[in-house]
Scaffold this active site. Structure first.
Site, PDB file in Angstrom:
ATOM      1  N   ASP A  89       0.817  -1.169  -0.127  1.00  0.00           N
ATOM      2  CA  ASP A  89      -0.058  -0.025   0.081  1.00  0.00           C
ATOM      3  C   ASP A  89       0.912   1.348   0.088  1.00  0.00           C
ATOM      4  O   ASP A  89       2.121   1.325   0.342  1.00  0.00           O
ATOM      5  CB  ASP A  89      -1.072  -0.121   1.126  1.00  0.00           C
ATOM      6  CG  ASP A  89      -0.224  -0.092   2.494  1.00  0.00           C
ATOM      7  OD1 ASP A  89       0.857   0.466   2.535  1.00  0.00           O
ATOM      8  OD2 ASP A  89      -0.887   0.050   3.383  1.00  0.00           O
ATOM      9  N   ASP A 271      -8.332  -7.220   1.475  1.00  0.00           N
ATOM     10  CA  ASP A 271      -7.290  -7.451   2.414  1.00  0.00           C
ATOM     11  C   ASP A 271      -8.030  -7.021   4.043  1.00  0.00           C
ATOM     12  O   ASP A 271      -8.867  -6.141   3.856  1.00  0.00           O
ATOM     13  CB  ASP A 271      -5.993  -6.609   2.305  1.00  0.00           C
ATOM     14  CG  ASP A 271      -5.964  -5.119   2.681  1.00  0.00           C
ATOM     15  OD1 ASP A 271      -5.709  -4.665   3.549  1.00  0.00           O
ATOM     16  OD2 ASP A 271      -6.924  -4.294   1.775  1.00  0.00           O
ATOM     17  N   CYS A 309     -11.541 -29.175   9.195  1.00  0.00           N
ATOM     18  CA  CYS A 309     -10.470 -28.193   8.767  1.00  0.00           C
ATOM     19  C   CYS A 309      -9.176 -28.779   8.544  1.00  0.00           C
ATOM     20  O   CYS A 309      -8.892 -29.600   9.643  1.00  0.00           O
ATOM     21  CB  CYS A 309     -10.634 -26.917   9.717  1.00  0.00           C
ATOM     22  SG  CYS A 309      -9.329 -25.605   9.418  1.00  0.00           S
ATOM     23  N   CYS A 311      -6.234 -26.966   8.289  1.00  0.00           N
ATOM     24  CA  CYS A 311      -5.038 -26.216   9.072  1.00  0.00           C
ATOM     25  C   CYS A 311      -4.244 -26.593   9.608  1.00  0.00           C
ATOM     26  O   CYS A 311      -4.561 -27.852  10.443  1.00  0.00           O
ATOM     27  CB  CYS A 311      -5.909 -24.767   9.489  1.00  0.00           C
ATOM     28  SG  CYS A 311      -6.263 -24.973  11.090  1.00  0.00           S
ATOM     29  N   CYS A 314      -5.901 -27.338  13.289  1.00  0.00           N
ATOM     30  CA  CYS A 314      -6.919 -28.310  13.615  1.00  0.00           C
ATOM     31  C   CYS A 314      -6.521 -29.528  13.205  1.00  0.00           C
ATOM     32  O   CYS A 314      -7.270 -30.586  13.683  1.00  0.00           O
ATOM     33  CB  CYS A 314      -8.103 -27.770  12.648  1.00  0.00           C
ATOM     34  SG  CYS A 314      -8.859 -26.286  13.271  1.00  0.00           S
ATOM     35  N   HIS A 340      -5.164 -20.561  11.610  1.00  0.00           N
ATOM     36  CA  HIS A 340      -6.486 -21.049  11.301  1.00  0.00           C
ATOM     37  C   HIS A 340      -7.224 -20.151  10.661  1.00  0.00           C
ATOM     38  O   HIS A 340      -7.947 -20.438   9.845  1.00  0.00           O
ATOM     39  CB  HIS A 340      -7.091 -21.675  12.646  1.00  0.00           C
ATOM     40  CG  HIS A 340      -8.599 -21.901  12.529  1.00  0.00           C
ATOM     41  ND1 HIS A 340      -8.936 -23.140  12.007  1.00  0.00           N
ATOM     42  CD2 HIS A 340      -9.572 -21.133  12.842  1.00  0.00           C
ATOM     43  CE1 HIS A 340     -10.422 -23.061  11.925  1.00  0.00           C
ATOM     44  NE2 HIS A 340     -10.874 -21.854  12.276  1.00  0.00           N
TER      45      HIS A 340
END
Length: 377
Positions: A89, A271, A309, A311, A314, A340
């Site tokens: 940015d 974002d 999940c 991830c 998890c 996560h």
């Protein structure tokens, strides 16, 4: 560079080809303000949780370690060991957030560093030079982000100045991309639509910047105090005036529901710090709503944060264990929660793209919102 693959209503499914790889859109960019995701998340982690784009902050990296330092070390990609796209940015939002420390003039903005108080000047040319030194894939134009509650006359004058600044940004980037010692000579430039909550100012500004043949277009200055309804209204009014054959980016937004509503209104890029910030405080996103692991009912809960999940958290750890880590202020607890949440966001974007590919986004959106409205399980 941007290929529109299909549309469902205003929702877009696209591919954006860059020098650092192809971005499948809609996409959520994982926010690494100072070239790292807060919560001890490594670039290997980002690859593991299917991150497509990392976002870093021009102002913060200019202040520390310094964009010249990053350039000497080969640019941001080499510095943080990340070979996929990076968006930086422009520093414009920091101008908004540092309201008490700034002075805005036609040439740019004078303000004080939040770290050591030293005086800094940043204008369109300086922002482009810093971002060129960082060598990001996509650079954002330097703009002012007026408050959503600013009066009309101030917003009008601010937007006109932002347009003049955008012309200067485009000219300076073309110059920088032609220099021999520039690291990324294919750096892309996105312009930013402003106008607070005044739809007519937004529309007129969108028409003006759409004529400038930029690589992409952002809608800025939302999620800064206005209601969700006002934000959705502004998107409905404004996005149709931005080129459909270029990516559109809704800056700093937002919740999973915000993203679904944004996609429906034609947004490609998103974002937000929510997944990492909330994760560090034990607030976790699931398909059944948000949960707060600090709640006592999870003390003996042996289930993962979310069943099925995939991830890193998890696949291996229980709610009870991660809750213990958070309460003990062990960094691993924050790290697992951030991983996560980012995985949840990145996976949701994969689901959105698949739904658009199948022509079933509207049905998917309704299903997803209905499930997430359930609250804690």
């Amino acid at each position: 560079m941007y290929r529109l693959l299909r549309q469902e209503g205003r929702a877009k499914r696209g591919e954006f080809t860059t020098v650092h790889g192809v971005i499948q859109t809609p996409v959520f960019m994982n926010v690494g303000t100072v070239a790292a995701i807060k919560g001890a998340v490594s670039t290997e982690d980002l690859e593991q949780i299917h991150t497509q784009v990392e976002l870093s902050n021009t102002y913060h990296l200019h202040v520390r370690p310094g964009d010249q330092v990053v350039k000497k070390l080969g640019g941001l990609h080499r510095f943080m060991s990340w070979d996929k796209p990076i968006l930086t940015d422009s520093g414009g939002f920091q101008v908004f957030s540092l309201a008490g420390l700034r002075k805005i003039k036609e040439e740019g903005v004078y303000f004080n560093s939040h770290i050591d108080g030293r005086k800094i000047f940043m204008g369109p040319e300086e922002s482009m030079q810093i971002q060129s030194n960082l060598a990001s894939t996509i650079a954002m134009a330097f703009d002012e982000c007026p408050s959503s509650r600013a009066d009309r006359s101030y917003v009008q004058a601010s937007v006109e100045r932002t347009t003049r600044w955008l012309e200067r940004c485009k000219k300076e980037m073309q110059r920088l991309n032609g220099l021999e010692n520039t690291i990324n000579k294919n750096q892309l430039l996105f312009g930013i639509n402003q106008g607070a909550v005044f739809a007519d100012i937004r529309i007129e500004h969108a028409k003006q910047i759409a004529q400038m043949e930029l690589d992409g277009y952002a809608v800025g200055g939302l999620a800064v105090g206005e209601s969700h309804e006002e934000m959705y209204y502004i998107l409905e009014e404004t996005v149709p005036y931005l080129p459909v054959d270029k990516p559109t980016y809704l800056m700093g937004v937002g919740t999973p529901a915000n993203i679904l509503e944004g996609v429906e209104r034609g947004i490609d890029f998103f974002d937000c710090v929510y997944p990492s910030r909330n994760g560090r405080h034990g607030h976790l996103y699931t398909n059944h709503g948000k949960i707060n692991l600090f709640n006592a009912k999870y003390e003996l809960d042996e289930r993962p944060i979310e069943e099925d999940c995939q991830c890193p958290a998890c696949r291996r750890y229980s709610r009870a264990y991660i809750r213990h880590l958070l309460k003990a202020k062990e960094m691993l607890g924050m790290r697992l929660c951030v991983l996560h949440n980012l995985y949840f966001y990145n996976t949701m974007m994969e689901e959105i793209r698949a739904a658009l590919d199948a022509g079933e986004f509207t049905a998917y959106k309704k299903r997803k919102l209905d499930r997430m409205s359930g609250g804690e399980d």
